[in-house]
Each structure stands twice: as C-alpha cells, then as structure tokens.
Write a protein that holds these residues in place. Structure first.
Motif, PDB file in Angstrom:
ATOM      1  N   SER A  69       0.832  -1.199   0.000  1.00 30.63           N
ATOM      2  CA  SER A  69       0.000   0.000   0.000  1.00 30.63           C
ATOM      3  C   SER A  69       0.870   1.254   0.000  1.00 30.63           C
ATOM      4  CB  SER A  69      -0.907   0.014   1.229  1.00 30.63           C
ATOM      5  OG  SER A  69      -1.603   1.242   1.316  1.00 30.63           O
ATOM      6  N   PRO A  70       0.504   2.260  -0.810  1.00 30.96           N
ATOM      7  CA  PRO A  70       1.272   3.517  -0.803  1.00 30.96           C
ATOM      8  C   PRO A  70       1.161   4.265   0.525  1.00 30.96           C
ATOM      9  CG  PRO A  70      -0.733   3.738  -2.112  1.00 30.96           C
ATOM     10  CD  PRO A  70      -0.594   2.281  -1.797  1.00 30.96           C
ATOM     11  N   PHE A  71       0.240   3.847   1.376  1.00 31.79           N
ATOM     12  CA  PHE A  71       0.066   4.501   2.675  1.00 31.79           C
ATOM     13  C   PHE A  71       0.806   3.773   3.796  1.00 31.79           C
ATOM     14  CE2 PHE A  71      -3.760   5.336   0.111  1.00 31.79           C
ATOM     15  CZ  PHE A  71      -3.634   6.716  -0.013  1.00 31.79           C
ATOM     16  N   HIS A  72       1.511   2.718   3.435  1.00 28.22           N
ATOM     17  CA  HIS A  72       2.286   1.973   4.426  1.00 28.22           C
ATOM     18  C   HIS A  72       3.442   2.833   4.941  1.00 28.22           C
ATOM     19  CE1 HIS A  72       4.408  -1.309   6.369  1.00 28.22           C
ATOM     20  NE2 HIS A  72       5.479  -1.025   5.670  1.00 28.22           N
ATOM     21  N   VAL A  73       3.652   2.807   6.258  1.00 28.09           N
ATOM     22  CA  VAL A  73       4.768   3.531   6.860  1.00 28.09           C
ATOM     23  C   VAL A  73       6.025   2.667   6.738  1.00 28.09           C
ATOM     24  CG1 VAL A  73       5.699   4.519   8.979  1.00 28.09           C
ATOM     25  CG2 VAL A  73       3.257   4.727   8.479  1.00 28.09           C
ATOM     26  N   SER A  74       7.012   3.151   6.024  1.00 29.85           N
ATOM     27  CA  SER A  74       8.198   2.347   5.753  1.00 29.85           C
ATOM     28  C   SER A  74       9.123   2.280   6.970  1.00 29.85           C
ATOM     29  CB  SER A  74       8.979   2.931   4.572  1.00 29.85           C
ATOM     30  OG  SER A  74       9.592   4.156   4.940  1.00 29.85           O
ATOM     31  N   ASN A  75       9.935   1.241   7.004  1.00 28.22           N
ATOM     32  CA  ASN A  75      10.918   1.097   8.074  1.00 28.22           C
ATOM     33  C   ASN A  75      11.901   2.260   8.094  1.00 28.22           C
ATOM     34  OD1 ASN A  75       9.710  -1.302   8.725  1.00 28.22           O
ATOM     35  ND2 ASN A  75      11.375  -2.615   8.001  1.00 28.22           N
ATOM     36  N   GLU A  76      12.295   2.717   6.913  1.00 29.70           N
ATOM     37  CA  GLU A  76      13.255   3.814   6.839  1.00 29.70           C
ATOM     38  C   GLU A  76      12.672   5.097   7.421  1.00 29.70           C
ATOM     39  OE1 GLU A  76      16.432   3.535   6.117  1.00 29.70           O
ATOM     40  OE2 GLU A  76      15.987   1.394   5.949  1.00 29.70           O
ATOM     41  N   GLY A  86      21.782   5.013  13.301  1.00 24.06           N
ATOM     42  CA  GLY A  86      22.384   3.694  13.341  1.00 24.06           C
ATOM     43  C   GLY A  86      21.403   2.594  13.676  1.00 24.06           C
ATOM     44  N   ALA A  87      20.104   2.924  13.783  1.00 24.52           N
ATOM     45  CA  ALA A  87      19.086   1.912  14.083  1.00 24.52           C
ATOM     46  C   ALA A  87      19.033   0.875  12.969  1.00 24.52           C
ATOM     47  CB  ALA A  87      17.722   2.572  14.255  1.00 24.52           C
ATOM     48  N   THR A  88      18.760  -0.358  13.338  1.00 25.02           N
ATOM     49  CA  THR A  88      18.686  -1.464  12.387  1.00 25.02           C
ATOM     50  C   THR A  88      17.266  -2.015  12.342  1.00 25.02           C
ATOM     51  OG1 THR A  88      19.211  -3.138  14.035  1.00 25.02           O
ATOM     52  CG2 THR A  88      21.070  -2.041  12.949  1.00 25.02           C
ATOM     53  N   ASN A  89      17.076  -3.031  11.514  1.00 25.19           N
ATOM     54  CA  ASN A  89      15.759  -3.662  11.445  1.00 25.19           C
ATOM     55  C   ASN A  89      15.382  -4.320  12.766  1.00 25.19           C
ATOM     56  OD1 ASN A  89      15.246  -2.896   8.818  1.00 25.19           O
ATOM     57  ND2 ASN A  89      15.985  -4.804   7.917  1.00 25.19           N
ATOM     58  N   ALA A  90      16.371  -4.693  13.568  1.00 26.84           N
ATOM     59  CA  ALA A  90      16.088  -5.265  14.883  1.00 26.84           C
ATOM     60  C   ALA A  90      15.364  -4.258  15.769  1.00 26.84           C
ATOM     61  CB  ALA A  90      17.382  -5.726  15.551  1.00 26.84           C
ATOM     62  N   ASP A  91      15.725  -2.980  15.634  1.00 22.09           N
ATOM     63  CA  ASP A  91      15.026  -1.934  16.390  1.00 22.09           C
ATOM     64  C   ASP A  91      13.579  -1.819  15.934  1.00 22.09           C
ATOM     65  OD1 ASP A  91      17.263  -0.416  18.021  1.00 22.09           O
ATOM     66  OD2 ASP A  91      18.100  -0.785  16.038  1.00 22.09           O
ATOM     67  N   ARG A 156      14.738 -13.860  17.851  1.00 18.59           N
ATOM     68  CA  ARG A 156      16.035 -13.800  18.525  1.00 18.59           C
ATOM     69  C   ARG A 156      16.601 -12.382  18.542  1.00 18.59           C
ATOM     70  NH1 ARG A 156      19.209 -18.091  15.167  1.00 18.59           N
ATOM     71  NH2 ARG A 156      17.873 -17.132  13.595  1.00 18.59           N
ATOM     72  N   ALA A 157      16.388 -11.642  17.467  1.00 19.08           N
ATOM     73  CA  ALA A 157      16.870 -10.257  17.430  1.00 19.08           C
ATOM     74  C   ALA A 157      16.128  -9.405  18.453  1.00 19.08           C
ATOM     75  CB  ALA A 157      16.687  -9.681  16.031  1.00 19.08           C
ATOM     76  N   ILE A 158      14.823  -9.669  18.618  1.00 18.43           N
ATOM     77  CA  ILE A 158      14.025  -8.939  19.601  1.00 18.43           C
ATOM     78  C   ILE A 158      14.543  -9.204  21.006  1.00 18.43           C
ATOM     79  CG2 ILE A 158      11.736  -8.856  20.691  1.00 18.43           C
ATOM     80  CD1 ILE A 158      10.564  -9.338  17.873  1.00 18.43           C
ATOM     81  N   ILE A 159      14.786 -10.479  21.305  1.00 23.03           N
ATOM     82  CA  ILE A 159      15.305 -10.846  22.629  1.00 23.03           C
ATOM     83  C   ILE A 159      16.647 -10.167  22.887  1.00 23.03           C
ATOM     84  CG2 ILE A 159      16.185 -12.755  24.030  1.00 23.03           C
ATOM     85  CD1 ILE A 159      14.147 -14.563  22.535  1.00 23.03           C
ATOM     86  N   ASP A 160      17.552 -10.262  21.928  1.00 21.89           N
ATOM     87  CA  ASP A 160      18.893  -9.698  22.100  1.00 21.89           C
ATOM     88  C   ASP A 160      18.852  -8.184  22.263  1.00 21.89           C
ATOM     89  OD1 ASP A 160      19.926 -12.229  21.868  1.00 21.89           O
ATOM     90  OD2 ASP A 160      20.499 -12.029  19.761  1.00 21.89           O
ATOM     91  N   LYS A 161      18.042  -7.517  21.443  1.00 23.23           N
ATOM     92  CA  LYS A 161      17.969  -6.059  21.491  1.00 23.23           C
ATOM     93  C   LYS A 161      17.444  -5.585  22.845  1.00 23.23           C
ATOM     94  CE  LYS A 161      18.757  -3.666  18.585  1.00 23.23           C
ATOM     95  NZ  LYS A 161      19.921  -2.816  18.216  1.00 23.23           N
ATOM     96  N   TRP A 162      16.411  -6.226  23.355  1.00 25.00           N
ATOM     97  CA  TRP A 162      15.833  -5.818  24.638  1.00 25.00           C
ATOM     98  C   TRP A 162      16.792  -6.114  25.791  1.00 25.00           C
ATOM     99  CZ3 TRP A 162      12.025  -2.724  26.045  1.00 25.00           C
ATOM    100  CH2 TRP A 162      11.518  -2.788  27.345  1.00 25.00           C
ATOM    101  N   GLU A 163      17.396  -7.284  25.776  1.00 26.28           N
ATOM    102  CA  GLU A 163      18.281  -7.669  26.870  1.00 26.28           C
ATOM    103  C   GLU A 163      19.560  -6.841  26.893  1.00 26.28           C
ATOM    104  OE1 GLU A 163      18.793 -11.897  26.552  1.00 26.28           O
ATOM    105  OE2 GLU A 163      16.959 -12.303  27.687  1.00 26.28           O
ATOM    106  N   ASP A 164      19.927  -6.273  25.750  1.00 27.44           N
ATOM    107  CA  ASP A 164      21.122  -5.426  25.695  1.00 27.44           C
ATOM    108  C   ASP A 164      20.887  -4.047  26.294  1.00 27.44           C
ATOM    109  OD1 ASP A 164      22.680  -7.344  24.567  1.00 27.44           O
ATOM    110  OD2 ASP A 164      22.460  -6.625  22.497  1.00 27.44           O
ATOM    111  N   MET A 165      19.622  -3.675  26.483  1.00 27.36           N
ATOM    112  CA  MET A 165      19.312  -2.340  26.997  1.00 27.36           C
ATOM    113  C   MET A 165      19.522  -2.265  28.503  1.00 27.36           C
ATOM    114  SD  MET A 165      15.930  -1.208  24.838  1.00 27.36           S
ATOM    115  CE  MET A 165      16.049  -0.988  23.056  1.00 27.36           C
TER     116      MET A 165
END
Length: 242
Positions: A69-76, A86-91, A156-165
């Motif tokens: 959809s053209p109304f989709h909010v992109s990751n970028e 420096g945020a990644t897709n894991a964020d 796994r990326a979600i777990i790692d990102k949260w636990e690193d905070m």
C-alpha cells in the motif's frame, strides 16, 4: 456497477481527505453508514490501494493492509523519525513487538473482544515487555528458528535487542530517547503510536487506547489469519507451563 455522478464525487471527496490525512471527520461516518453507494465506492477505492476503511463513531480511517500500500509507513521513515541514528531492522522489530505487548496488556492476552483495563502505566508496559521477553527466551533455539521462518518475525533479534538495553535506572520518573534504557525505548514506542493515532497520553505516565486502535485490534489483530499466529506464539508457551 454504475453510480450517479453525485455519489462518485461525494465518495471521491471523502477519499481525498482520507488519502491526505488518514482520517475523515464525523460527517464522513454518517455518509459511509447511510449511503450504500458512497460506502461501496470508498471500499472499492481503498481496496485498489491495498488499504481498508476503519469506522468508529467519530471518524473514518484509511489503514494500509500490507507493505504494497502507498500509505504503508516504511521502516526507513520510522528509523529517521523515531529511532536513534544507526538503528537497524532489529530496532523496528522491537518497536512492533512493544506495540503488540501494549495491545495484549489491554486485551488480556487476546482472549477478550473488549479492553479489560482503561489505561496502562509506562512502567507496567516495561514490566510486561520483560515478561514476554522472558517467556520467549524460554524457548529453545530450534523452536525460535522454526517460528521465525513460519512467521517472518525475528524473535532472537528482539530478545537480544531488549536484553542489551540498560535497566538499572528503570525506576526513574522521567527518561527520554536520549538514554539507552528500556524505559526510554518505551517512550519512543509511545511517541510513535501516538503519531499513528493508536494511543493517547493521559498524563501521570499513563496511556490509553484510541477508538481507532480498538477497532483495528478487534478487526485484524484478533484473527490468526492476519497476525500469522504471532500472538498465540507469544502467549501459548506460558499457558503450557501453567
């Protein structure tokens, strides 16, 4: 099907507002409910752009149904406007996960059609995040990998990102996005969801769902076909343990 010109123009007028603002006022709700032609045309317009018309008692909303959809909010766009450099897709995954946990906090693990609480404190949001991450971490590596393939969701990326905070200063009354902490990340998630009209800040470190959020949750989030079993996976492991 042929429609009278005045119906086409009225529907296009409402759609123009939806396409521009994402929301149309209460008058549009009346038109949508009362006029079959206008409703059919609006639904057809939204279908063509892979979006859906969401109706509440106060407004109409145009909500994208997929990335096409053209109304989709992109990751970028999210990275640029809400996440640190420096945020990644894991964020991004963690941001979406935080939204899911928030909704689950209001809806009693998705077993109810109506919210079971009226508001949520930000520190409880962090607490619920900790609980969900803990249960995800209880899965063995193979099960997480299998779930990632089935759901296209990087657990796994979600777990790692949260636990690193950092969680040392989680009890601080005020933290902003300038601090690398779990509370500051929740503050970022809060600002993003407010910008999308899904929650509102009611003060005292508390947030509430909007009518738009309630409608979307009931219409899409509760259905496994729409959420790809993500919610069931997040909560069923805990139920098996119990």
């Amino acid at each position: 099907m042929n429609y009278p010109e005045n119906k086409v123009m009225k529907a296009f007028e409402i759609y123009t507002v939806l396409a521009r603002d994402g929301v149309a006022p209460k008058e549009a709700v009346h038109e949508y409910i009362a006029d079959d032609s206008v409703r059919s045309l609006l639904d057809s317009f939204s279908y063509k752009v892979d979006a859906a018309i969401i109706r509440t008692s106060e407004a109409l909303y145009l909500v994208p149904k997929s990335k096409l959809s053209p109304f989709h909010v992109s990751n970028e766009w999210i990275k640029k406007n809400y996440l640190r450099s420096g945020a990644t897709n894991a964020d991004i995954y963690l941001l979406y996960f935080a939204a899911i946990v928030l909704f689950g906090s209001f809806y009693d693990r998705y077993n109810s059609q109506e919210p079971t609480i009226q508001f949520l404190r930000l520190d409880d949001w962090v607490k619920n995040m900790n609980e969900r991450i803990s249960y995800l971490s209880s899965h063995d590596e193979e099960e997480l990998i299998k779930a990632e393939k089935e759901m296209s969701y990087n657990w796994r990326a979600i777990i790692d990102k949260w636990e690193d905070m950092d969680d040392i200063k989680e009890t601080a009354k005020r933290q902003t996005g300038n601090t690398i902490s779990r509370m500051s990340f929740i503050d970022t998630a809060k600002r993003f969801l407010i910008s999308q009209g899904l929650i509102q800040d009611i003060g005292n470190g508390e947030v509430a769902l909007t009518e738009k959020a309630k409608t979307i949750i009931q219409r899409y989030f509760m259905e496994e076909g729409h959420n790809k079993g993500i919610f069931e996976f997040m909560y069923s492991f805990e139920e098996r343990e119990e």
